[in-house]
Design a protein around this motif. Structure first.
Motif, PDB file in Angstrom:
ATOM      1  N   ARG A  69       0.814  -1.214   0.000  1.00 17.61           N
ATOM      2  CA  ARG A  69       0.000   0.000   0.000  1.00 17.61           C
ATOM      3  C   ARG A  69       0.851   1.270   0.000  1.00 17.61           C
ATOM      4  O   ARG A  69       0.335   2.356  -0.231  1.00 17.61           O
ATOM      5  N   THR A  70       2.133   1.119   0.280  1.00 19.58           N
ATOM      6  CA  THR A  70       3.042   2.263   0.319  1.00 19.58           C
ATOM      7  C   THR A  70       4.288   1.949  -0.494  1.00 19.58           C
ATOM      8  O   THR A  70       4.565   0.784  -0.817  1.00 19.58           O
ATOM      9  N   THR A  71       5.064   2.970  -0.786  1.00 17.35           N
ATOM     10  CA  THR A  71       6.326   2.773  -1.485  1.00 17.35           C
ATOM     11  C   THR A  71       7.256   1.894  -0.661  1.00 17.35           C
ATOM     12  O   THR A  71       7.950   1.033  -1.202  1.00 17.35           O
ATOM     13  N   ASP A  72       7.253   2.078   0.652  1.00 19.81           N
ATOM     14  CA  ASP A  72       8.093   1.237   1.505  1.00 19.81           C
ATOM     15  C   ASP A  72       7.677  -0.229   1.405  1.00 19.81           C
ATOM     16  O   ASP A  72       8.524  -1.123   1.411  1.00 19.81           O
ATOM     17  N   ASP A  73       6.370  -0.484   1.328  1.00 20.26           N
ATOM     18  CA  ASP A  73       5.903  -1.860   1.145  1.00 20.26           C
ATOM     19  C   ASP A  73       6.463  -2.448  -0.151  1.00 20.26           C
ATOM     20  O   ASP A  73       6.923  -3.588  -0.178  1.00 20.26           O
ATOM     21  N   LEU A  74       6.417  -1.681  -1.219  1.00 25.90           N
ATOM     22  CA  LEU A  74       6.936  -2.146  -2.515  1.00 25.90           C
ATOM     23  C   LEU A  74       8.424  -2.448  -2.431  1.00 25.90           C
ATOM     24  O   LEU A  74       8.890  -3.439  -2.981  1.00 25.90           O
ATOM     25  N   ARG A  75       9.143  -1.616  -1.733  1.00 26.54           N
ATOM     26  CA  ARG A  75      10.592  -1.805  -1.616  1.00 26.54           C
ATOM     27  C   ARG A  75      10.939  -3.062  -0.815  1.00 26.54           C
ATOM     28  O   ARG A  75      12.032  -3.597  -0.954  1.00 26.54           O
ATOM     29  N   ARG A  76      10.033  -3.536   0.004  1.00 28.36           N
ATOM     30  CA  ARG A  76      10.273  -4.744   0.802  1.00 28.36           C
ATOM     31  C   ARG A  76       9.981  -6.032   0.028  1.00 28.36           C
ATOM     32  O   ARG A  76      10.251  -7.125   0.507  1.00 28.36           O
ATOM     33  N   TRP A  77       9.415  -5.932  -1.166  1.00 27.35           N
ATOM     34  CA  TRP A  77       9.050  -7.118  -1.940  1.00 27.35           C
ATOM     35  C   TRP A  77      10.234  -8.035  -2.214  1.00 27.35           C
ATOM     36  O   TRP A  77      10.109  -9.254  -2.145  1.00 27.35           O
ATOM     37  N   GLY A  78      11.365  -7.489  -2.559  1.00 25.70           N
ATOM     38  CA  GLY A  78      12.529  -8.330  -2.864  1.00 25.70           C
ATOM     39  C   GLY A  78      12.908  -9.195  -1.677  1.00 25.70           C
ATOM     40  O   GLY A  78      13.098 -10.409  -1.808  1.00 25.70           O
ATOM     41  N   ARG A  79      13.017  -8.599  -0.508  1.00 23.97           N
ATOM     42  CA  ARG A  79      13.351  -9.341   0.706  1.00 23.97           C
ATOM     43  C   ARG A  79      12.257 -10.341   1.030  1.00 23.97           C
ATOM     44  O   ARG A  79      12.509 -11.478   1.395  1.00 23.97           O
ATOM     45  N   ARG A  80      10.998  -9.928   0.887  1.00 18.59           N
ATOM     46  CA  ARG A  80       9.879 -10.826   1.208  1.00 18.59           C
ATOM     47  C   ARG A  80       9.884 -12.036   0.277  1.00 18.59           C
ATOM     48  O   ARG A  80       9.679 -13.172   0.709  1.00 18.59           O
ATOM     49  N   ALA A  81      10.108 -11.809  -0.999  1.00 10.09           N
ATOM     50  CA  ALA A  81      10.161 -12.918  -1.959  1.00 10.09           C
ATOM     51  C   ALA A  81      11.332 -13.848  -1.644  1.00 10.09           C
ATOM     52  O   ALA A  81      11.193 -15.069  -1.679  1.00 10.09           O
ATOM     53  N   ALA A  82      12.496 -13.279  -1.309  1.00  9.94           N
ATOM     54  CA  ALA A  82      13.650 -14.100  -0.965  1.00  9.94           C
ATOM     55  C   ALA A  82      13.365 -14.953   0.273  1.00  9.94           C
ATOM     56  O   ALA A  82      13.702 -16.137   0.310  1.00  9.94           O
ATOM     57  N   ASP A  83      12.745 -14.359   1.283  1.00  8.97           N
ATOM     58  CA  ASP A  83      12.395 -15.106   2.496  1.00  8.97           C
ATOM     59  C   ASP A  83      11.406 -16.215   2.187  1.00  8.97           C
ATOM     60  O   ASP A  83      11.523 -17.333   2.686  1.00  8.97           O
ATOM     61  N   PHE A  84      10.430 -15.918   1.336  1.00 11.82           N
ATOM     62  CA  PHE A  84       9.423 -16.909   0.964  1.00 11.82           C
ATOM     63  C   PHE A  84      10.085 -18.089   0.247  1.00 11.82           C
ATOM     64  O   PHE A  84       9.797 -19.255   0.542  1.00 11.82           O
ATOM     65  N   LEU A  85      10.972 -17.795  -0.671  1.00 13.93           N
ATOM     66  CA  LEU A  85      11.641 -18.852  -1.436  1.00 13.93           C
ATOM     67  C   LEU A  85      12.605 -19.667  -0.573  1.00 13.93           C
ATOM     68  O   LEU A  85      12.815 -20.853  -0.819  1.00 13.93           O
ATOM     69  N   ALA A  86      13.155 -19.030   0.438  1.00 17.78           N
ATOM     70  CA  ALA A  86      14.093 -19.724   1.319  1.00 17.78           C
ATOM     71  C   ALA A  86      13.388 -20.645   2.316  1.00 17.78           C
ATOM     72  O   ALA A  86      14.005 -21.563   2.844  1.00 17.78           O
ATOM     73  N   ALA A  87      12.114 -20.398   2.565  1.00 20.61           N
ATOM     74  CA  ALA A  87      11.376 -21.176   3.575  1.00 20.61           C
ATOM     75  C   ALA A  87      11.070 -22.575   3.091  1.00 20.61           C
ATOM     76  O   ALA A  87      11.042 -22.902   1.956  1.00 20.61           O
TER      77      ALA A  87
END
Length: 87
Positions: A69-87
């Protein structure tokens, strides 16, 4: 169309043409997916409404959506995707 992140505006027409020339697969095919799926919708995305993400979550048994919902949320996508793939 203002974008909340730095994107080369010259790429936007090609991206929208690609989206316009494709469609979601048949819902019954999507529902057969049996793997974890992370869906990252952006609340203000003019080309992909949140209703599409909600439909995907309803169709895919092991899916989760996290709406930016915010630019900061968008910027966290890379880390979130990496964490998801690592799980």
């Amino acid at each position: 169309m203002p974008l909340p992140v730095d994107v080369d505006e010259a790429l936007v027409p090609a991206v929208l043409r690609g989206a316009g020339s494709s469609d979601m697969p048949a819902r019954q095919l999507i529902a057969r997916l049996r793997l974890p799926v992370l869906i990252l919708p952006w609340a203000d995305d003019p080309a992909h409404p949140l209703s599409t993400a909600a439909e995907l979550v309803s169709l895919i048994p092991d899916s989760v959506a996290e709406t930016a919902r915010t630019t900061d949320d968008l910027r966290r996508w890379g880390r979130r995707a990496a964490d998801f793939l690592a799980a």
